[in-house]
Design an enzyme around this catalytic site. Structure first.
Site, PDB file in Angstrom:
ATOM      1  CG  HIS A   1      50.238  55.803  57.445  1.00 40.37           C
ATOM      2  ND1 HIS A   1      50.296  54.900  56.446  1.00 40.37           N
ATOM      3  CD2 HIS A   1      49.453  56.899  57.069  1.00 40.37           C
ATOM      4  CE1 HIS A   1      49.247  55.412  55.456  1.00 40.37           C
ATOM      5  NE2 HIS A   1      48.594  56.657  56.115  1.00 40.37           N
TER       6      HIS A   1
ATOM      7  CB  CYS B   1      49.989  57.736  50.260  1.00 35.06           C
ATOM      8  SG  CYS B   1      48.068  58.421  50.464  1.00 35.06           S
TER       9      CYS B   1
ATOM     10  CG  HIS C   1      49.811  60.764  54.780  1.00 33.62           C
ATOM     11  ND1 HIS C   1      50.145  59.848  54.596  1.00 33.62           N
ATOM     12  CD2 HIS C   1      48.150  59.700  54.599  1.00 33.62           C
ATOM     13  CE1 HIS C   1      49.983  59.198  53.991  1.00 33.62           C
ATOM     14  NE2 HIS C   1      48.721  59.024  54.351  1.00 33.62           N
TER      15      HIS C   1
ATOM     16  CG  HIS D   1      44.718  58.609  57.755  1.00 36.62           C
ATOM     17  ND1 HIS D   1      43.910  59.354  56.446  1.00 36.62           N
ATOM     18  CD2 HIS D   1      46.377  57.987  57.305  1.00 36.62           C
ATOM     19  CE1 HIS D   1      44.499  58.801  55.310  1.00 36.62           C
ATOM     20  NE2 HIS D   1      45.565  58.067  55.622  1.00 36.62           N
TER      21      HIS D   1
ATOM     22  CG  HIS E   1      47.179  60.895  69.480  1.00 39.34           C
ATOM     23  ND1 HIS E   1      45.813  60.884  69.980  1.00 39.34           N
ATOM     24  CD2 HIS E   1      47.638  62.553  68.965  1.00 39.34           C
ATOM     25  CE1 HIS E   1      45.398  62.074  69.613  1.00 39.34           C
ATOM     26  NE2 HIS E   1      46.135  62.354  68.842  1.00 39.34           N
TER      27      HIS E   1
ATOM     28  CD  GLU F   1      44.369  55.091  55.076  1.00 36.69           C
ATOM     29  OE1 GLU F   1      45.431  54.735  54.930  1.00 36.69           O
ATOM     30  OE2 GLU F   1      44.717  55.936  53.670  1.00 36.69           O
TER      31      GLU F   1
END
Length: 136
Positions: free
Chosen positions: A15, A24, A28, A30, A75, A126
């Site tokens: 995201h 952020c 990137h 997670h 994904h 996260e």
């Protein structure tokens, strides 16, 4: 409430937090960890067992760990989810998981059961040390 069903799982997603002044704000990903806790004062049937012996099916609580092509979040590019758009913070995602999980649980209930007594708490990590909880 006498019963609380708990399960944990992970999924990988990417995201961008649009408008964020820092790392952020760039693309990137997670490995999100999720804990679902569903509480109730009575047991119910499920899609797979017709007797009233379950809070809910674990599979229903773990829907988000499925691949994006199977209706989950694994994904996915979270910003592509119309309901989230540019708002992909842990807070917004935890509320999204809560809303969609309760919808799925309630869709499995027998006719006439609105599931009003069901209480869901979602915890979303996260990173290993940063999480958000959402409940109503």
């Amino acid at each position: 409430m006498p019963w609380t069903l708990r399960t944990e799982f992970t999924f990988d997603s990417a995201h961008v937090i649009v408008g964020y002044d820092g790392p952020c704000g760039r693309l990137h990903g997670h490995t999100y960890k999720v804990r679902m806790e569903l509480s109730t004062d009575r047991l119910r049937p499920s899609e797979h067992v017709k007797r009233s012996i379950m809070v809910a099916d674990f599979k229903t609580l773990k829907w988000a760990k499925k691949d994006a092509l199977q209706g989950g979040l694994d994904h996915t590019y979270l910003n592509d989810l119309a309901e989230l758009g540019d708002d992909t913070t842990a807070e917004v995602l935890a509320a999204y998981l809560h809303r969609h999980t309760l919808q799925r649980v309630r869709a499995d209930l027998p006719p006439g059961d609105d599931g009003a007594d069901l209480k869901l708490r979602v915890t979303l990590w996260e990173t290993a040390d940063s999480s958000c909880e959402y409940w109503e």
